[in-house]
Write a protein that holds these residues in place. Structure first.
Motif, short mmCIF file in Angstrom:
data_model
loop_
_atom_site.label_atom_id
_atom_site.label_comp_id
_atom_site.label_asym_id
_atom_site.label_seq_id
_atom_site.Cartn_x
_atom_site.Cartn_y
_atom_site.Cartn_z
N TYR A 31 16.50 -42.31 21.03
CA TYR A 31 16.09 -42.00 22.43
C TYR A 31 16.41 -43.33 23.26
N ALA A 32 16.66 -43.17 24.51
CA ALA A 32 16.79 -44.32 25.46
C ALA A 32 15.77 -43.86 26.42
N ASN A 33 15.00 -45.11 26.74
CA ASN A 33 13.92 -45.13 27.65
C ASN A 33 14.08 -46.23 28.64
N TRP A 34 13.48 -45.93 29.76
CA TRP A 34 13.48 -47.01 30.93
C TRP A 34 11.90 -47.02 31.44
N TYR A 35 11.52 -48.33 31.62
CA TYR A 35 10.19 -48.44 31.95
C TYR A 35 10.27 -49.63 33.06
N ARG A 36 9.10 -49.74 33.76
CA ARG A 36 9.13 -50.81 34.92
C ARG A 36 7.67 -51.44 35.06
N GLN A 37 7.68 -52.65 35.54
CA GLN A 37 6.28 -53.27 35.56
C GLN A 37 6.50 -53.90 36.82
N ALA A 38 5.63 -53.65 37.91
CA ALA A 38 5.53 -54.25 39.27
C ALA A 38 4.44 -55.28 38.93
N PRO A 39 4.42 -56.35 39.80
CA PRO A 39 3.32 -57.50 39.79
C PRO A 39 1.95 -56.83 39.61
N GLY A 40 1.12 -57.31 38.67
CA GLY A 40 -0.28 -56.95 38.80
C GLY A 40 -0.31 -55.54 38.33
N LYS A 41 0.77 -54.77 37.79
CA LYS A 41 0.33 -53.44 37.44
C LYS A 41 0.54 -53.27 35.79
N GLU A 42 0.43 -52.09 35.39
CA GLU A 42 0.97 -51.93 34.12
C GLU A 42 2.15 -51.55 34.04
N SER A 48 13.45 -40.63 29.94
CA SER A 48 13.81 -40.75 28.53
C SER A 48 14.85 -39.94 28.20
N ARG A 49 16.02 -39.99 27.49
CA ARG A 49 17.10 -39.29 27.16
C ARG A 49 17.38 -39.33 25.77
N VAL A 50 17.40 -38.15 25.15
CA VAL A 50 17.62 -37.94 23.77
C VAL A 50 19.28 -38.09 23.49
N SER A 51 19.74 -38.10 22.42
CA SER A 51 21.02 -38.32 21.91
C SER A 51 21.69 -36.99 22.41
N SER A 52 21.02 -35.79 22.35
CA SER A 52 21.50 -34.76 22.80
C SER A 52 21.82 -34.53 24.31
N GLY A 53 21.27 -35.26 25.13
CA GLY A 53 21.43 -35.14 26.44
C GLY A 53 20.46 -34.89 27.09
N ALA A 54 19.12 -34.46 26.72
CA ALA A 54 17.97 -33.81 27.50
C ALA A 54 17.31 -35.14 28.01
N SER A 55 16.86 -34.86 29.04
CA SER A 55 16.14 -36.10 29.95
C SER A 55 14.99 -35.71 30.56
N THR A 56 13.88 -36.57 30.75
CA THR A 56 12.64 -36.31 31.44
C THR A 56 12.47 -37.32 32.22
N TYR A 57 11.48 -37.29 33.24
CA TYR A 57 11.52 -38.19 34.24
C TYR A 57 10.11 -38.19 34.80
N LEU A 95 15.25 -48.93 23.79
CA LEU A 95 15.89 -47.94 22.78
C LEU A 95 15.38 -47.96 21.45
N ASP A 96 15.56 -46.72 21.11
CA ASP A 96 14.90 -46.44 19.78
C ASP A 96 16.08 -46.23 18.91
N ILE A 97 16.23 -46.81 18.05
CA ILE A 97 17.43 -47.13 17.41
C ILE A 97 17.18 -46.90 15.82
N ARG A 98 17.97 -45.99 15.38
CA ARG A 98 18.01 -45.67 14.02
C ARG A 98 19.10 -46.53 13.04
N ARG A 99 18.77 -47.34 12.37
CA ARG A 99 19.90 -48.26 11.78
C ARG A 99 20.60 -47.56 10.49
N VAL A 100 19.92 -46.61 9.86
CA VAL A 100 20.25 -45.98 8.80
C VAL A 100 20.07 -44.45 9.29
#
Length: 119
Positions: A31-42, A48-57, A95-100
């Motif tokens: 899984y590939a993910n993006w986050y952000r954090q603004a000053p003073g916020k969580e 997120s996007r899975v290896s197959s290509g499906a994405s959510t926003y 990035l959610d990485i599977r090493r094996v």
């Protein structure tokens, strides 16, 4: 290890593309993910996007941001269009990485890249 780039200063309505590259040996990026954090916020999940290509926003970026992957380069991108001042934040890839093959994945965080949207 993750390397991120592409942040900077942009005017409202402008665009930026962030990239995040994973180095080292591993099986795949589950899984590939993006986050952000603004000053003073969580920290806020964006997409997120899975290896197959499906994405959510998240609703806050849907229709303006797009996540993509170049699996051959172990790189994930975040294309950000029609940027607004409220998009100003430090952006992180995760990035959610599977090493094996067949094993659980581990989450790795990029170092963060600053995006400032201002005129």
């Amino acid at each position: 290890q993750l390397q991120a780039s592409g942040g900077g200063l942009v005017q409202p309505g402008g665009s930026l593309r962030l990239s995040c590259t994973a180095s080292g040996r591993f099986y795949n990026i589950a899984y590939a993910n993006w986050y952000r954090q603004a000053p003073g916020k969580e920290r806020e999940w964006l997409t997120s996007r899975v290896s197959s290509g499906a994405s959510t926003y998240a609703d806050s970026v849907k229709g303006r941001f797009a996540i993509s992957r170049d699996n051959s380069a172990n790189t994930v991108y975040l294309q950000m269009n029609n940027l607004k001042p409220e998009d100003s934040a430090v952006y992180y890839c995760a990035l959610d990485i599977r090493r094996v093959a067949g094993r659980p994945f581990d989450r790795y965080w990029g170092p963060g890249t600053l995006v400032t949207v201002s005129s």
